[in-house]
Write an enzyme that holds these catalytic residues in place. Structure first.
Site, PDB file in Angstrom:
ATOM      1  N   GLN A  46      53.388  52.821  60.561  1.00  0.00           N
ATOM      2  CA  GLN A  46      53.934  54.245  60.711  1.00  0.00           C
ATOM      3  C   GLN A  46      53.853  55.006  59.191  1.00  0.00           C
ATOM      4  O   GLN A  46      54.540  55.644  58.776  1.00  0.00           O
ATOM      5  CB  GLN A  46      55.407  54.340  61.441  1.00  0.00           C
ATOM      6  CG  GLN A  46      55.453  54.178  62.973  1.00  0.00           C
ATOM      7  CD  GLN A  46      56.793  54.624  63.363  1.00  0.00           C
ATOM      8  OE1 GLN A  46      57.876  54.544  62.621  1.00  0.00           O
ATOM      9  NE2 GLN A  46      56.729  54.994  64.573  1.00  0.00           N
ATOM     10  N   MET A  68      46.377  85.562  78.023  1.00  0.00           N
ATOM     11  CA  MET A  68      45.700  86.515  77.125  1.00  0.00           C
ATOM     12  C   MET A  68      44.170  85.788  77.047  1.00  0.00           C
ATOM     13  O   MET A  68      43.159  86.563  76.661  1.00  0.00           O
ATOM     14  CB  MET A  68      46.239  85.970  75.776  1.00  0.00           C
ATOM     15  CG  MET A  68      45.483  86.986  74.604  1.00  0.00           C
ATOM     16  SD  MET A  68      45.687  88.943  75.020  1.00  0.00           S
ATOM     17  CE  MET A  68      47.392  89.123  74.380  1.00  0.00           C
TER      18      MET A  68
END
Length: 584
Positions: free
Chosen positions: A115, A482
């Site tokens: 990580q 849109m």
């Protein structure tokens, strides 16, 4: 005398010293020491979101509705990278937030540890400033610097990356008042000579306009009050960007409405035809200017902005004024009064007569008939039924966002939270969580499209856990509205992947989380359904089934100037058919 404590304890103490009341976050291995310190205190409330992007948007909503710095806490690697969209959103819209990220231990940095990500490198382009703290003795001072930078000058996001060993180690805590912030003190007052020149130009102007933006709101409530005073003194018309709604009251007699790509006819034509444009806290965004070469071609332009890099970045101006909006407006009003200046009443009377002619076009008119709810009608009824409440509005991004800006009215600043610069789908729901945390007794409504809303729908878990009565008002047209509109107008009606396939049953989805679901498809039932949403004391998902192919007008086609607007379907066909765009 500096007090010794662990780095994790320093983080919590610094947050307390900065007056932080709420942190939005998600735990992970690299921030567990900080979470352990949070567990052992009761002054700061932690809100567990369901995704790190949502943590940042929630912090944005909190910041925008309060004027305070929003704070979020995430772990290293994917936790930090998930926060990048929110950081970029906050940078574009000038929102003050502090993001704290965990990092692998200093000795493991650069080893591709579990990580690990180069958080500082990744977030450098999307933060106002960021820090990697490798020495516990420097941690508290860095945190205080971060809050100062986030809120000073043009507000924005900052990030502090804290390795796990720095959190465990002991160090000396530096109190807030002992930290030197003199190296970053942005200019507050504008140049007096330029301000005097602007005041004299205002007195001569025949067709002036105040073009206001989010910088008025970011400067604080005093700026909005001063804008209103200046408008009253001069009698000049006022328009606003999407981000500036509420700085001047929608009920004000000088209000022209929002300008820009989906702005009002009268606002856009006033911008195009003015002889003096006074930009207050806006940045000449492309959604405002249209074609740069044709943008307000005959006006003298003044620009008030605290960020020097915004001046002459897009549009060359005649009177650049670098300074905080509040301070500059104070200076401008003082010059106006001290010199006994008056507006050009004769010219202004003719200007208002022309503006009133443009207003008669009634560019937002629509025809609600038949058994299908028009999205415009849904928002008109939402406005009418909620306008007396202590109301805050957030939005997702798309057609519904523009309709909300057109049909909902805002009398005060900090009541309207939307993603303007980045246009982030998924912003509105977590932002509404942040707003509701800041204003627990207020009516908080997120106006959404079904596609945008699904991007952070997991925050229903957060809303339920913390008993946040946020209302999700979804205009469901089963389309990426849109995108579909642009495909209709510009891509030969080839609707490539703009249909929302396999939509969930939103009522059942709400109920699966323990929230209330409401669906409405009949205009005759709409008022009762909205009132049911308002009166419910918990989270609500309102599935409002609306006309599937409604387009959002007015609209300035991409690359066109303000005086070539599309006002409806007929004008659109004319423009596409090369018969000339409409309404000069």
């Amino acid at each position: 005398m500096k007090k010794a404590m662990t780095g994790a304890a320093m983080v919590v103490q610094a947050l307390k010293d900065q007056g932080v009341e709420v942190v939005f976050g998600y735990p992970g291995g690299a921030v567990l020491p900080i979470y352990d310190e949070i567990f052992q205190q009761n002054e700061i409330r932690h809100v567990l979101v369901r995704h790190e992007q949502a943590a940042v948007h929630a912090a944005e909503g909190y910041a925008r509705s309060t004027g305070k710095v929003g704070v979020c806490l995430v772990t290293s690697g994917p936790g930090a990278t998930n926060a990048v969209t929110g950081l970029t959103d906050a940078l574009m819209d000038s929102i003050p937030i502090v993001v704290l990220t965990g990092q692998v231990p200093t000795f493991a940095i650069g080893t591709d540890a579990f990580q690990e990500a180069d958080t500082v490198g990744i977030t450098r382009p999307c933060t106002k400033h960021n820090w990697l703290v490798k020495d516990t003795d420097e941690l508290s001072a860095t945190l205080h610097q971060a809050f100062h930078v986030a809120l000073s000058g043009r507000p924005g996001p900052v990030l502090v990356d804290i390795p796990k060993d720095v959190q465990f180690a002991d160090g000396k805590y530096t109190p807030k008042q002992k930290v030197n912030t003199s190296h970053y003190q942005p200019r507050q007052n504008g140049d007096p000579d330029t301000i005097a020149d602007l005041a004299e130009a205002m007195a001569r102007a025949e067709r002036p306009v105040f073009y206001t933006g989010g910088g008025v709101i970011n400067s604080g409530p005093r700026a909005s009050a001063l804008l209103r005073e200046l408008a009253e003194l001069t009698g000049f018309p006022v328009t606003s960007t999407l981000m500036g709604l509420g700085a001047y009251p929608a009920s004000g007699k000088q209000w022209l409405g929002m300008l820009g790509m989906h702005g009002l006819y009268e606002a856009n034509l006033a911008m195009h035809g003015c002889d003096l444009m006074i930009n207050i806290g806006a940045r000449f965004d492309d959604r405002i200017t249209g074609r740069i070469q044709s943008f307000s071609p005959n006006s003298v332009k003044a620009h008030i902005d605290i960020d020097p890099s915004s001046i002459n970045k897009v549009v060359r101006v005649d009177m650049p004024i670098i300074g905080d909006v509040t301070h500059v407006l104070e200076q401008l009003i003082a010059v106006w009064k001290d010199r006994g200046l008056k507006p050009n009443h004769e010219g202004l009377a003719k200007w208002w007569k022309k503006i009133d002619e443009w207003r008669k076009v009634d560019c937002l008119k629509f025809d609600q008939k038949g058994s299908v709810i028009k999205p415009q009608y849904a928002l008109k009824r939402l406005e009418e039924l909620t306008k007396g409440h202590d109301r805050y509005i957030t939005t997702e991004v798309g057609q519904h966002q523009m309709w909300a800006a057109q049909y909902l009215n805002f009398e005060d600043p900090n009541r309207w939270m939307t993603s303007g610069g980045l246009g982030t789908m998924g912003y509105g729901f977590p932002a509404s969580v942040g707003v509701q945390m800041a204003h627990p007794d207020a009516l908080v409504i997120n106006v959404a499209g079904e596609a945008s809303w699904l991007m952070n729908m997991q925050e229903l878990g957060t809303a339920m856990q913390f008993r946040l009565p946020v209302k999700q008002f979804i205009l469901n047209n089963e389309r990426l509205g849109m995108v579909r509109q642009w495909q209709e107008l510009l891509h030969g009606e080839r609707y490539s992947h703009s249909w929302s396939e396999s939509l969930p049953d939103f009522v059942k989805l709400a109920e699966a989380f323990g929230a209330k679901g409401i669906q409405c498809s009949d205009p005759a039932d709409l008022d009762d359904a909205i009132m049911e949403m308002i009166n419910h004391d918990g989270p609500v998902v309102f599935d409002c089934l609306v006309e599937k192919h409604e387009n959002c007008f007015p609209m300035i086609p991409s690359g066109e100037p303000h005086n070539k607007m599309l006002l409806g379907q007929a004008s659109t066909k004319d423009a596409i058919g090369k018969k000339g765009a409409v309404m000069v």
